[in-house]
Design a protein around this motif. Structure first.
Motif, PDB file in Angstrom:
ATOM      1  N   VAL A  26     -45.252 -10.456 -17.059  1.00  0.00           N
ATOM      2  CA  VAL A  26     -44.576 -11.277 -16.053  1.00  0.00           C
ATOM      3  C   VAL A  26     -43.066 -11.276 -16.211  1.00  0.00           C
ATOM      4  CG1 VAL A  26     -46.541 -12.794 -15.679  1.00  0.00           C
ATOM      5  CG2 VAL A  26     -44.888 -13.343 -17.476  1.00  0.00           C
ATOM      6  N   ALA A  27     -42.559 -10.813 -17.352  1.00  0.00           N
ATOM      7  CA  ALA A  27     -41.116 -10.832 -17.583  1.00  0.00           C
ATOM      8  C   ALA A  27     -40.793  -9.847 -18.697  1.00  0.00           C
ATOM      9  CB  ALA A  27     -40.648 -12.242 -17.949  1.00  0.00           C
ATOM     10  N   LEU A  28     -39.508  -9.738 -19.004  1.00  0.00           N
ATOM     11  CA  LEU A  28     -39.040  -8.847 -20.058  1.00  0.00           C
ATOM     12  C   LEU A  28     -38.222  -9.638 -21.070  1.00  0.00           C
ATOM     13  CD1 LEU A  28     -37.666  -5.903 -17.886  1.00  0.00           C
ATOM     14  CD2 LEU A  28     -39.931  -6.059 -18.941  1.00  0.00           C
ATOM     15  N   ARG A  29     -38.253  -9.176 -22.290  1.00  0.00           N
ATOM     16  CA  ARG A  29     -37.305  -9.654 -23.286  1.00  0.00           C
ATOM     17  C   ARG A  29     -36.333  -8.513 -23.529  1.00  0.00           C
ATOM     18  NH1 ARG A  29     -37.456 -13.878 -26.435  1.00  0.00           N
ATOM     19  NH2 ARG A  29     -39.684 -14.191 -26.059  1.00  0.00           N
ATOM     20  N   VAL A  30     -35.107  -8.683 -23.050  1.00  0.00           N
ATOM     21  CA  VAL A  30     -34.097  -7.635 -23.123  1.00  0.00           C
ATOM     22  C   VAL A  30     -33.039  -8.072 -24.134  1.00  0.00           C
ATOM     23  CG1 VAL A  30     -32.427  -6.259 -21.849  1.00  0.00           C
ATOM     24  CG2 VAL A  30     -34.510  -7.051 -20.706  1.00  0.00           C
ATOM     25  N   ASN A  31     -32.946  -7.306 -25.207  1.00  0.00           N
ATOM     26  CA  ASN A  31     -31.999  -7.629 -26.284  1.00  0.00           C
ATOM     27  C   ASN A  31     -32.159  -9.076 -26.750  1.00  0.00           C
ATOM     28  OD1 ASN A  31     -30.928  -5.007 -25.989  1.00  0.00           O
ATOM     29  ND2 ASN A  31     -29.549  -5.714 -24.367  1.00  0.00           N
ATOM     30  N   GLY A  32     -33.410  -9.526 -26.808  1.00  0.00           N
ATOM     31  CA  GLY A  32     -33.723 -10.855 -27.319  1.00  0.00           C
ATOM     32  C   GLY A  32     -33.715 -11.955 -26.289  1.00  0.00           C
ATOM     33  N   GLU A  33     -33.305 -11.674 -25.031  1.00  0.00           N
ATOM     34  CA  GLU A  33     -33.235 -12.717 -24.003  1.00  0.00           C
ATOM     35  C   GLU A  33     -34.311 -12.492 -22.950  1.00  0.00           C
ATOM     36  OE1 GLU A  33     -29.461 -13.449 -22.253  1.00  0.00           O
ATOM     37  OE2 GLU A  33     -28.352 -13.164 -24.120  1.00  0.00           O
ATOM     38  N   LEU A  34     -34.906 -13.591 -22.488  1.00  0.00           N
ATOM     39  CA  LEU A  34     -35.913 -13.498 -21.438  1.00  0.00           C
ATOM     40  C   LEU A  34     -35.246 -13.168 -20.111  1.00  0.00           C
ATOM     41  CD1 LEU A  34     -38.241 -16.537 -22.238  1.00  0.00           C
ATOM     42  CD2 LEU A  34     -38.756 -14.112 -22.528  1.00  0.00           C
ATOM     43  N   LYS A  35     -35.812 -12.190 -19.416  1.00  0.00           N
ATOM     44  CA  LYS A  35     -35.259 -11.749 -18.139  1.00  0.00           C
ATOM     45  C   LYS A  35     -36.394 -11.556 -17.139  1.00  0.00           C
ATOM     46  CE  LYS A  35     -30.927 -11.080 -19.588  1.00  0.00           C
ATOM     47  NZ  LYS A  35     -29.752 -11.806 -19.021  1.00  0.00           N
ATOM     48  N   ASP A  36     -36.028 -11.633 -15.849  1.00  0.00           N
ATOM     49  CA  ASP A  36     -36.996 -11.337 -14.801  1.00  0.00           C
ATOM     50  C   ASP A  36     -37.476  -9.894 -14.910  1.00  0.00           C
ATOM     51  OD1 ASP A  36     -37.059 -13.779 -13.252  1.00  0.00           O
ATOM     52  OD2 ASP A  36     -34.973 -13.346 -12.769  1.00  0.00           O
ATOM     53  N   LEU A  37     -38.648  -9.641 -14.364  1.00  0.00           N
ATOM     54  CA  LEU A  37     -39.204  -8.299 -14.377  1.00  0.00           C
ATOM     55  C   LEU A  37     -38.343  -7.333 -13.560  1.00  0.00           C
ATOM     56  CD1 LEU A  37     -41.690  -7.307 -15.839  1.00  0.00           C
ATOM     57  CD2 LEU A  37     -43.014  -7.613 -13.754  1.00  0.00           C
ATOM     58  N   ALA A  38     -37.535  -7.868 -12.647  1.00  0.00           N
ATOM     59  CA  ALA A  38     -36.683  -7.032 -11.802  1.00  0.00           C
ATOM     60  C   ALA A  38     -35.374  -6.628 -12.476  1.00  0.00           C
ATOM     61  CB  ALA A  38     -36.369  -7.766 -10.506  1.00  0.00           C
TER      62      ALA A  38
END
Length: 669
Positions: A26-38
């Motif tokens: 449902v989402a991404l963890r990008v460089n440790g931060e939660l982000k939208d899938l988009a």
């Protein structure tokens, strides 16, 4: 990262859209931060998928469902103003400013609108906006405008407001229909699931309550709608079944049914009285804890319930905790016949904490390193001016007793003493039948303004607690930014019989109060040094721990804690004296036993004492009297017949000494 196809029930723009084939993401963890899938990512980014059944994924699911609730409310009540709508444990809520409270009919209509919004397959689309742009777009939402003005101060804004504003950029989430039209929007930091269809049918609305805006009685009262959300309908049903079981175990209901405690209106909200049976259980808890503490090298002290204002000014509680304290009591003030003050008085306060008084005991005379560690313990009653809406049985009250301990140690003793404390705490909780534990290590915030003390102290004390926590063999979660401003801490959590998690004991390192009170000890070098203080609450509060145990056991306490441990039930009146002799022997041995000599029939007596959760019923008739035996009847209805009296007494005493939970015949085998 290679793009893949989006779920079939939502449509997404192709550019830079990072998706995974697994629809549970449902989402991404990008460089440790939660982000939208988009979120657009680069080849150098560290990217992890966040699944819907993870802790973060569930929070995102629930926060997204809260947004759908808010949109549905404004469809049903177009004039409703939006408050905040954060995820919470097992669910979510959203606050609304409305002219009239919500009715059950409103809730039905809101649920239907939520179902429509889910089926519509709206997308959650994030936009970055300036403060002025946000104010323009949300001009009709006074609570949102207030939050924008508090940006960067989310802790003071409102509970749960961090989901909307923080120290960074402002963002608005648009709900976009399949044809690309923005049909609703809300101030929000996100992230959200890609689209409403992902919410499925694993959600429900649970209740309505009142809530003051920003938690203050000085602000408008809003209407709060609570809900729950789960990845599947089956998980929702399982949760609802857990709620039904929890309702059966509600300590407030059991407290009344079992005649344990009450909250008389004449005394005041959040102030409990303990009935004889409740007093027995509480007394057993306190006496056992006292014995164990003395064996563990603690010394019990006693301190008053009230103190002069100066003490809490020195401890800083009147600055940091004033709203949680009761108003002052003016003492020793004198006036003349006209009401003019002729002698100024002194303000006294009911104590909200025991620690300042324990510090004064330490400070009463000079201390040497040979005196440390110094372990003080007290069952100290404290008073906190909780909001009436926050009160909840024995788990949230205005007057309660902390099984408080404060330990004064040298820096070199910190790790060993913390390990000793944690081992002691775990051992004590196991005595009460709790076994499933995990730990949280709260560490300092990265922002220097949010903590005091040196980098060396924080590194040393955090590492000491980390070593102790991991050496315990329990699951450890490290939580940056959750430490108190004066030191790190370990929180111990336990799961009860139906899987609920409760926070119990805390081990808190403190260099602030020793500094404020100027505490010292003479070291082996002959120089003065500052001790470290460890705050340690084993149960949290005796009232709250009692409530947790009551719900954990559903009122069916282990034999050693049961208010009535044994009740004798004669088959007929003529066997009452025979049972009375057995009960008298038990009572001489310290067993809480009695005979039911009432005129009720035997079967009614059995039902009555089973309902009262008595662990052991002794039944005797002619065959037992002739043979010198008794029959055991247990809580589950099972029975063991023809037990010789001496053997029966030995079994009962063993069950008490071993702290056995006896519900069935097998438990006493």
């Amino acid at each position: 990262m290679t793009d893949v196809n989006a779920p079939s029930d939502v449509s997404f723009p192709a550019d830079g859209f990072a998706l995974f084939p697994d629809r549970s993401v449902v989402a991404l963890r990008v460089n440790g931060e939660l982000k939208d899938l988009a979120t657009v990512v680069t080849a150098t980014d560290a990217v992890e998928p966040v699944t819907i059944d993870s802790a973060d994924g569930l929070s995102i699911l629930r926060h997204s469902t809260a947004h759908v609730l808010a949109q549905a409310v404004q469809r049903v009540r177009p004039q409703a103003n939006l408050g905040i709508g954060p995820p919470i444990t097992d669910g979510f809520y959203y606050d609304f400013g409305v002219d009239e409270p919500f009715t059950p009919e409103d809730v039905k209509a809101i649920k239907k609108e939520m179902e429509r919004i889910v089926r519509e397959g709206q997308r959650f689309v994030r936009r970055v906006v300036t403060d002025d742009e946000a104010r323009t777009e949300l001009a009709d939402e006074p609570f949102k405008l207030e939050l924008i003005g508090l940006k960067g101060g989310s802790k003071e804004a409102a509970e749960g407001a961090s989901v909307e504003v923080g120290a960074g950029e402002l963002t608005i989430y648009d709900n976009v229909s399949r044809d690309g039209e923005t049909v609703w929007k809300d101030l929000c930091r996100g992230p959200h699931v890609p689209g409403t269809r992902m919410l499925g049918n694993g959600w429900d609305l649970t209740r309505i309550a009142g809530a003051y805006w920003r938690g203050s009685e000085k602000n408008p009262q809003l209407q709060r709608i609570y809900g729950t959300a789960w990845p599947t309908k089956d998980e929702l049903r399982a949760y609802q079944q857990r709620l039904e079981e929890a309702a059966k175990r509600d300590h407030r209901r059991l407290g009344k049914e079992l005649d344990l405690f009450s909250f008389p209106d004449e005394i005041g909200s959040g102030l409990s009285v303990w009935h004889p049976k409740g007093g027995i259980v509480r007394g057993e808890m306190e006496q056992h804890a006292r014995r164990r503490h003395i064996e563990g090298g603690y010394t019990y002290v006693y301190t008053p319930h009230i103190s002069k204002e100066d003490l809490f000014l020195t401890s800083n509680h009147l600055v940091t905790y004033r709203e949680g304290m009761f108003p002052p009591i003016r003492m020793d003030e004198e006036t003349d016949a006209d009401g003019n003050i002729t002698k100024h008085g002194q303000d006294y306060y009911l104590k909200p904490m025991n620690c300042p008084m324990h510090i004064l005991i330490y400070k009463e005379r000079a201390r040497s390193y040979r005196d440390l560690p110094m372990r003080l313990a007290e069952n100290g009653t404290v008073y906190r001016n909780e909001l009436s809406g926050a009160l909840h049985g024995l788990t949230r009250v205005r007057g309660f007793t902390q099984d408080d301990s404060h330990l004064f140690v040298t820096p070199d003793q910190l790790e060993a003493e913390t390990a000793r404390v944690l081992e002691f705490v775990l051992s004590m909780l196991r005595d009460f039948g709790l076994e499933d534990f995990e730990l949280e290590l709260s560490m300092r915030d990265d922002e220097k303004s949010k903590w005091i003390g040196s980098d060396e102290f924080w590194e040393y004390s955090t590492n000491a607690l980390r070593h102790v926590a991991h050496a315990s063999g329990l699951k450890v979660t490290e939580v940056p930014g959750e430490a108190a401003f004066y030191g790190p801490k370990i929180d111990l959590k336990t799961r009860d019989a139906i899987g609920r998690t409760w926070q119990l004991s805390t081990v808190q390192v403190d260099v602030n109060l020793p500094e404020r009170f100027g505490l010292e000890f003479t070291g082996p070098d002959g120089e003065k040094h500052r001790p470290i203080m460890i705050h340690r609450a084993l149960f949290g509060s005796i009232e709250r721990f009692f409530a947790i145990l009551l719900e954990h056991y559903a009122g069916a306490f282990p034999v050693w804690l049961a208010p009535v441990q044994v009740v004798g039930i004669p088959v007929a009146e003529q066997y009452g004296d025979y049972l009375q002799g057995i009960v008298d022997t038990l009572r001489e041995a310290g067993v809480r036993a009695e005979v039911d000599h009432s005129d009720d029939r035997m079967q009614k007596k059995i039902r009555t004492h089973t309902t009262h959760k008595v662990p052991l019923q002794l039944i005797a008739g002619e065959q037992d009297r002739s043979a010198g035996t008794v029959s055991f009847r247990f809580r589950d209805g099972s029975q063991t017949n023809g037990i010789p009296v001496d053997e029966a007494i030995a079994k009962i005493r063993s069950a008490i000494e071993q702290k056995t939970l006896v519900n069935t015949a097998e438990d006493l085998a």
